[in-house]
Design a protein around this motif. Structure first.
Motif, mmCIF file in Angstrom:
data_model
loop_
_atom_site.group_PDB
_atom_site.id
_atom_site.type_symbol
_atom_site.label_atom_id
_atom_site.label_comp_id
_atom_site.label_asym_id
_atom_site.label_seq_id
_atom_site.Cartn_x
_atom_site.Cartn_y
_atom_site.Cartn_z
ATOM 1 N N CYS A 1 0.997 -1.116 -0.013
ATOM 2 C CA CYS A 1 -0.169 -0.036 0.021
ATOM 3 C C CYS A 1 0.903 1.263 0.052
ATOM 4 C CB CYS A 1 -0.796 -0.029 1.114
ATOM 5 S SG CYS A 1 -1.848 -1.529 1.280
ATOM 6 N N PRO A 2 1.350 1.591 -1.201
ATOM 7 C CA PRO A 2 2.404 2.596 -1.052
ATOM 8 C C PRO A 2 1.968 4.107 -0.721
ATOM 9 C CG PRO A 2 1.947 1.845 -3.328
ATOM 10 C CD PRO A 2 1.480 0.920 -2.405
ATOM 11 N N HIS A 3 0.648 4.104 -0.842
ATOM 12 C CA HIS A 3 0.106 5.410 -0.580
ATOM 13 C C HIS A 3 -0.675 5.512 0.800
ATOM 14 C CE1 HIS A 3 1.048 6.460 -4.625
ATOM 15 N NE2 HIS A 3 0.216 5.398 -5.215
ATOM 16 N N LEU A 4 -0.301 4.799 1.630
ATOM 17 C CA LEU A 4 -0.820 4.704 3.089
ATOM 18 C C LEU A 4 -0.671 5.821 3.895
ATOM 19 C CD1 LEU A 4 1.577 4.150 5.213
ATOM 20 C CD2 LEU A 4 1.290 1.752 4.593
ATOM 21 N N CYS A 5 -1.233 6.263 5.039
ATOM 22 C CA CYS A 5 -0.971 7.084 5.863
ATOM 23 C C CYS A 5 -0.643 6.555 7.237
ATOM 24 C CB CYS A 5 -2.079 8.247 6.044
ATOM 25 S SG CYS A 5 -3.769 7.720 6.128
ATOM 26 N N GLN B 1 -9.362 8.873 -0.082
ATOM 27 C CA GLN B 1 -9.258 7.866 0.694
ATOM 28 C C GLN B 1 -7.895 6.971 0.772
ATOM 29 O OE1 GLN B 1 -11.758 8.951 3.058
ATOM 30 N NE2 GLN B 1 -12.414 7.037 3.504
ATOM 31 N N ARG B 2 -7.622 6.525 1.845
ATOM 32 C CA ARG B 2 -6.427 5.725 1.796
ATOM 33 C C ARG B 2 -6.082 4.955 2.978
ATOM 34 N NH1 ARG B 2 -0.857 9.416 2.007
ATOM 35 N NH2 ARG B 2 -1.742 11.192 3.183
ATOM 36 N N PRO B 3 -5.504 3.846 2.861
ATOM 37 C CA PRO B 3 -5.254 2.805 3.811
ATOM 38 C C PRO B 3 -4.511 3.402 5.091
ATOM 39 C CG PRO B 3 -4.326 1.856 1.848
ATOM 40 C CD PRO B 3 -4.642 3.182 1.494
ATOM 41 N N VAL B 4 -4.993 3.133 6.432
ATOM 42 C CA VAL B 4 -4.325 3.789 7.672
ATOM 43 C C VAL B 4 -3.373 2.753 8.181
ATOM 44 C CG1 VAL B 4 -4.885 4.574 9.679
ATOM 45 C CG2 VAL B 4 -6.288 5.300 7.769
#
Length: 356
Positions: A136-140, A245-248
């Motif tokens: 998930c390269p765009h996670l936060c 929205q992006r994975p946490v």
């Protein structure tokens, strides 16, 4: 077959088997990471066992989760692991352990699990987040902690790597980072806007400089007092997910709580989160529907003054994790479609009189 590739293959096999029998709820991989070389106090390697012993698996099963506990990872202690710069402790051991953990978390997420890493000290986050970003390269990242853990190997005063993991992950700091032995595999995977801190109240001078000069969003305990935890979470999600929205990835140090609630930990600081504030953070993260991985770290059973203190700290860790997967303060309920009705017809009034 290497330990890391074998672990990843096992995760995928378990996930494939789970998909054959659809069930409600999350598919959760529990990964024990008894990493203790990132700090000086012994005992944190027993944290995974204490958290499991406090009923983590049973709590998640009760929430309808499919739980796959893959046990504790085996971390090799590198012999002759000399100090870096005459200060930074166990760099080769922590670097190798972080690589093993990165592979495990990457495999868990690739297999379709939400990955829960139970530690262990907070240096494990650099491996867990690195592995997560592979999938998930765009996670936060939401980092809940009394400490910023963003010293570099050149600014640390203690030499403990559990106070440095974020500096290894941030792209903006790479020109300030020396090449530590054991860390050649690691690539920076986060930018400053990708992380928000909650609960800070013990920040070193160099860390404060980094937070301010690299424009990293943080909410100290003073901010929580001033704004309230609801507003803090609103601002957190606006900052991290206002545009998409992006994975946490939640990295939660148990010392974020006040020591009266979590006494069995290595670096307690007065004035921490209340139980209600901690649960509200977890509830709101769950409500986004975007939680992908959790680190729960720094439970140290050897530092409780009594068995009751150890149990209280471990139980608090379980509450945080369970709340992230849907436990609410209204109760954890199974699906309830309708109220039952009497199995026999009501007696008529005349029949009732005769019966009386």
């Amino acid at each position: 077959m290497s330990l890391r590739s074998g672990f990843a293959r096992l995760l995928r096999k378990q996930a494939d088997a789970a998909l054959q029998v659809p069930k409600p709820g999350h598919s959760v991989a529990l990964v024990g990471a008894p990493l203790s070389r990132g700090q000086k106090r012994r005992g944190v390697e027993h944290g995974p066992g204490a958290i499991r012993g406090a009923g983590l698996t049973q709590r998640l099963l009760g929430l309808g989760c499919r739980v796959y506990d893959f046990g504790d990872l085996n971390f090799t202690q590198v012999p002759n692991d000399e100090l870096y710069n005459n200060l930074v402790k166990y760099p080769r051991s922590v670097g190798l352990a972080s690589q093993v953990l990165a592979d495990a978390v990457s495999g868990a997420v690739a297999a379709g699990h939400s990955c829960v890493t139970i530690g262990g000290d907070h240096s494990l986050a650099l491996g867990a987040i690195s592995g997560h970003t592979r999938q998930c390269p765009h996670l936060c990242v939401i980092w809940v902690d009394a400490h910023a853990d963003i010293n570099t190997p050149l600014t640390t005063q203690s030499g403990n790597l559990h106070g440095q993991p974020v500096s290894f992950l941030l792209r903006e700091l790479q020109d300030k980072m020396p090449q530590l032995p054991g860390f050649s595999w690691l690539k920076p995977c986060l930018s400053a806007p990708d992380i928000v801190y909650i609960g800070l109240r013990d920040v070193d001078p160099a860390e404060y400089y980094i937070l301010k000069n690299y424009d990293i969003q943080y909410f100290s305990m003073r901010d929580i007092d001033r704004l309230g935890i609801q507003k803090v979470m609103e601002k957190t999600f606006e900052h991290l997910m206002g545009r998409r929205q992006r994975p946490v990835h939640l990295s939660f140090d148990i010392d974020a709580f006040d020591p009266s609630l979590a006494p069995a930990t290595g670096t307690p600081v007065l004035g921490g989160l209340t139980y209600r504030e901690g649960m509200y953070i977890a509830e709101e993260i769950h409500n986004t529907g975007m939680l992908s991985a959790i680190d729960l770290v720094e439970v140290n059973p050897l530092l409780g003054a009594s068995q009751e203190e150890v149990k209280a700290t471990a139980s608090l860790a379980v509450d945080v994790i369970a709340t992230c997967f849907g436990q609410t303060r209204e109760g954890a309920h199974t699906v309830f479609d309708e109220l039952p009705t009497p199995s026999s017809p009501d007696e008529s009034e005349s029949e009732e009189q005769v019966r009386i």
